[in-house]
Design an enzyme around this catalytic site. Structure first.
Site: not given
Ligand code: GCO
Length: 254
Positions: A145, A158
């Protein structure tokens, strides 16, 4: 040149591929010739996706398991062994998002994100590598990400997980590159997915993404396909431990 990117005869397991980025990458790998194994928590949805791919003329089957359940993962790989199915390409894509300030976050909430987004990649990667190492070849693509290198408030677990994905990829390269396995990562930017719908629908967040991204737009899931096929193919046989950001340039500028 076409042969360099040809995945004919290869089998690809893509976790979390019933929808979103995983489905887009699975479709792309299938279009490049791979037989794809669609994975998801919801077996019916996974079957519907595999059926759609078969109706489009591709080879697609279902490997439905919970990526946080080691027993289900091991049983799946044992079943594939018994069927004579070798996973040549593993895409560790499954993941969840949980947006909450850390001081309001329970440890259980933290753990659920870490288990789903990071530990799963280790367990499934280990099971795949145990079979790839004796064969002397394999491709592992971990989905990172922007948060593999940048932080944003309210997405701490996350971010920690995706940062871990980057370095787990490097650890996989360290241990498995000499045996013919290439382990790399893709770092998607802000993509138009269900997981991001709340952000897309938020006018100020949407404006921030558009303004902060050099390409001045969100990315589409299909825009990951080229990088996924590249990292799954012979074209990347001398690439290892890298993360390729497909983010419109967001990580490249202040
Ligand atoms: C968020 C988003 C991001 C994107 C993506 C960016 O809340 O900031 O969910 O995490 O989904 O991971 O690379």
């Amino acid at each position: 040149m076409a042969k360099l990117f040809d995945l004919t005869g290869r089998t690809a397991l893509v976790t979390g591929s019933s929808r979103g980025l995983g489905r887009a990458m699975a479709e792309g790998l299938a279009q490049a010739g791979a037989r794809v194994l669609i994975n998801g928590l919801d077996a019916a949805r996974a079957e519907a996706t595999a059926l759609a791919l078969r109706q489009a003329g591709h080879q697609a089957d279902v490997a439905a398991f919970d990526v946080t359940d080691e027993a289900q993962i091991v049983a799946t790989f044992n079943r594939l062994d018994a069927q004579g199915t070798a996973v040549d390409i593993l895409v560790n894509n499954a993941g969840i998002q949980l947006r909450k300030p850390m001081v309001e976050l329970s440890t259980a909430e933290w753990q659920r994100v870490i288990d789903t987004n990071l530990t799963s990649a280790f367990v499934i990667g280990r099971e795949a590598a145990r079979r790839m190492l004796p064969r002397g070849h394999g491709k592992i693509i971990n989905i990172g990400s922007l948060m593999s290198s940048l932080g944003r408030a309210t997405v701490a677990p996350y971010t920690a997980a995706k940062g871990g994905i980057k370095l787990l990829t490097q650890a996989m390269a360290a241990e498995w590159a000499a045996s013919g396995i290439q382990a790399n990562a893709i770092g998607p930017g802000y993509m138009l997915t269900e997981m991001n719908q709340a952000l897309i629908d938020n006018p100020s967040f949407n404006a921030w993404v558009v303004g902060r991204t050099p390409s001045r737009r969100w990315g589409r899931p299909d825009e990951l396909v080229g990088t996924a096929v590249y990292l799954a193919s012979a074209a990347s046989d001398y690439v290892n431990g890298q993360i390729v950001y497909v983010d419109g340039g967001m990580t490249a500028i202040l």
